[in-house]
Design a protein around this motif. Sequence first.
Motif, PDB file in Angstrom:
ATOM      1  N   SER A   1     -39.318  22.781 -21.643  1.00 52.96           N
ATOM      2  CA  SER A   1     -38.263  23.649 -22.093  1.00 52.96           C
ATOM      3  C   SER A   1     -36.995  23.447 -21.241  1.00 52.96           C
ATOM      4  O   SER A   1     -36.070  24.130 -21.464  1.00 52.96           O
ATOM      5  N   SER A   2     -37.199  22.918 -20.127  1.00 60.98           N
ATOM      6  CA  SER A   2     -35.902  22.556 -19.264  1.00 60.98           C
ATOM      7  C   SER A   2     -35.837  20.990 -19.226  1.00 60.98           C
ATOM      8  O   SER A   2     -36.726  20.174 -18.435  1.00 60.98           O
ATOM      9  N   VAL A   3     -34.838  20.534 -19.739  1.00 57.52           N
ATOM     10  CA  VAL A   3     -34.521  18.977 -20.049  1.00 57.52           C
ATOM     11  C   VAL A   3     -33.494  18.597 -19.296  1.00 57.52           C
ATOM     12  O   VAL A   3     -32.401  18.990 -19.240  1.00 57.52           O
ATOM     13  N   ARG A   4     -33.793  17.446 -18.370  1.00 56.04           N
ATOM     14  CA  ARG A   4     -32.702  16.701 -17.783  1.00 56.04           C
ATOM     15  C   ARG A   4     -32.063  16.059 -18.501  1.00 56.04           C
ATOM     16  O   ARG A   4     -32.369  15.426 -19.560  1.00 56.04           O
ATOM     17  N   VAL A   5     -30.525  15.920 -18.517  1.00 54.75           N
ATOM     18  CA  VAL A   5     -29.520  15.395 -19.461  1.00 54.75           C
ATOM     19  C   VAL A   5     -28.693  14.728 -18.685  1.00 54.75           C
ATOM     20  O   VAL A   5     -27.844  15.297 -17.678  1.00 54.75           O
ATOM     21  N   ARG A   6     -28.576  13.389 -18.745  1.00 49.78           N
ATOM     22  CA  ARG A   6     -27.436  12.588 -17.948  1.00 49.78           C
ATOM     23  C   ARG A   6     -26.599  12.185 -19.054  1.00 49.78           C
ATOM     24  O   ARG A   6     -27.250  11.631 -20.090  1.00 49.78           O
ATOM     25  N   VAL A   7     -25.395  12.313 -18.922  1.00 46.03           N
ATOM     26  CA  VAL A   7     -24.351  11.899 -19.884  1.00 46.03           C
ATOM     27  C   VAL A   7     -23.520  10.717 -19.324  1.00 46.03           C
ATOM     28  O   VAL A   7     -23.093  11.000 -18.278  1.00 46.03           O
ATOM     29  N   LEU A   8     -23.461   9.471 -20.080  1.00 46.72           N
ATOM     30  CA  LEU A   8     -22.762   8.498 -19.501  1.00 46.72           C
ATOM     31  C   LEU A   8     -21.700   8.001 -20.534  1.00 46.72           C
ATOM     32  O   LEU A   8     -21.960   8.176 -21.799  1.00 46.72           O
ATOM     33  N   ALA A   9     -20.584   7.620 -19.918  1.00 44.35           N
ATOM     34  CA  ALA A   9     -19.447   7.632 -20.960  1.00 44.35           C
ATOM     35  C   ALA A   9     -18.563   6.153 -20.603  1.00 44.35           C
ATOM     36  O   ALA A   9     -18.543   6.042 -19.343  1.00 44.35           O
ATOM     37  N   ASN A  10     -17.958   5.550 -21.371  1.00 42.57           N
ATOM     38  CA  ASN A  10     -17.271   4.187 -20.974  1.00 42.57           C
ATOM     39  C   ASN A  10     -15.792   4.568 -20.563  1.00 42.57           C
ATOM     40  O   ASN A  10     -15.225   3.575 -20.194  1.00 42.57           O
ATOM     41  N   ASP A  11     -15.233   6.025 -20.635  1.00 40.72           N
ATOM     42  CA  ASP A  11     -14.248   6.281 -20.189  1.00 40.72           C
ATOM     43  C   ASP A  11     -14.207   7.868 -19.838  1.00 40.72           C
ATOM     44  O   ASP A  11     -14.731   8.581 -20.737  1.00 40.72           O
ATOM     45  N   MET A  12     -13.591   8.113 -18.879  1.00 40.63           N
ATOM     46  CA  MET A  12     -13.851   9.577 -18.381  1.00 40.63           C
ATOM     47  C   MET A  12     -12.655  10.603 -19.052  1.00 40.63           C
ATOM     48  O   MET A  12     -12.900  11.804 -18.713  1.00 40.63           O
ATOM     49  N   GLU A  13     -11.781  10.179 -19.913  1.00 41.87           N
ATOM     50  CA  GLU A  13     -10.917  10.989 -20.551  1.00 41.87           C
ATOM     51  C   GLU A  13     -11.024  10.967 -22.101  1.00 41.87           C
ATOM     52  O   GLU A  13     -11.065  12.070 -22.548  1.00 41.87           O
ATOM     53  N   GLU A  14     -11.247   9.893 -22.473  1.00 40.11           N
ATOM     54  CA  GLU A  14     -11.443   9.810 -23.961  1.00 40.11           C
ATOM     55  C   GLU A  14     -12.270   8.520 -24.310  1.00 40.11           C
ATOM     56  O   GLU A  14     -11.925   7.526 -24.976  1.00 40.11           O
ATOM     57  N   PRO A  15     -13.523   8.766 -24.095  1.00 44.70           N
ATOM     58  CA  PRO A  15     -14.581   7.856 -24.500  1.00 44.70           C
ATOM     59  C   PRO A  15     -14.744   7.496 -25.875  1.00 44.70           C
ATOM     60  O   PRO A  15     -14.752   8.504 -26.775  1.00 44.70           O
ATOM     61  N   ASN A  16     -14.948   6.222 -26.143  1.00 51.27           N
ATOM     62  CA  ASN A  16     -15.457   5.547 -27.525  1.00 51.27           C
ATOM     63  C   ASN A  16     -16.924   5.346 -27.633  1.00 51.27           C
ATOM     64  O   ASN A  16     -17.249   4.772 -28.572  1.00 51.27           O
ATOM     65  N   CYS A  17     -17.512   5.554 -26.513  1.00 51.98           N
ATOM     66  CA  CYS A  17     -18.997   5.087 -26.193  1.00 51.98           C
ATOM     67  C   CYS A  17     -19.787   6.135 -25.234  1.00 51.98           C
ATOM     68  O   CYS A  17     -19.231   6.328 -24.051  1.00 51.98           O
ATOM     69  N   ILE A  18     -20.672   6.954 -25.739  1.00 52.26           N
ATOM     70  CA  ILE A  18     -21.333   7.929 -25.090  1.00 52.26           C
ATOM     71  C   ILE A  18     -22.714   7.869 -25.258  1.00 52.26           C
ATOM     72  O   ILE A  18     -23.390   7.654 -26.458  1.00 52.26           O
ATOM     73  N   ALA A  19     -23.546   7.848 -23.975  1.00 57.74           N
ATOM     74  CA  ALA A  19     -25.022   7.887 -24.026  1.00 57.74           C
ATOM     75  C   ALA A  19     -25.492   9.158 -23.298  1.00 57.74           C
ATOM     76  O   ALA A  19     -24.866   9.472 -22.383  1.00 57.74           O
ATOM     77  N   VAL A  20     -26.397   9.549 -24.330  1.00 57.25           N
ATOM     78  CA  VAL A  20     -27.175  10.985 -23.699  1.00 57.25           C
ATOM     79  C   VAL A  20     -28.373  10.530 -23.288  1.00 57.25           C
ATOM     80  O   VAL A  20     -29.309  10.260 -24.235  1.00 57.25           O
TER      81      VAL A  20
END
Length: 123
Positions: A101-120
Amino acid sequence: MKKSISASLPNSLVLVMDYASGEPPEVMGETLVASSGSCLAIGTLAEQSGETEFLLTDEIDAVEHSTMHLAFDGHIEVTSGEVSLVSVLNQPLVTLPVSSSSVRVRVLANDMEEPNCIAVLLG
């Protein structure tokens, strides 16, 4: 398990949440990721600039770390046993089951302002 999708999303935002109970954050602020405790809002490539590639996974090896930056590492509360990527129009894009019920979530992005690739990454 991993699921991916490419999309150009309204308001250049994607939500990470339990589709049944997530509540989006009130404001984004000046960061790529905002959290409400039950939902993350993540900025994407500008809607008119093209599609963003999204990966929702619970497999750490599914993420290409060399080109990605950690944008968020925290938890969201889940009641239905599922976490989804959702558009701001409340349309689910992809969903994965979770066992807590409490899920760890890590967000990775290829750009910290306007990413075109996001991994959750869940878990």
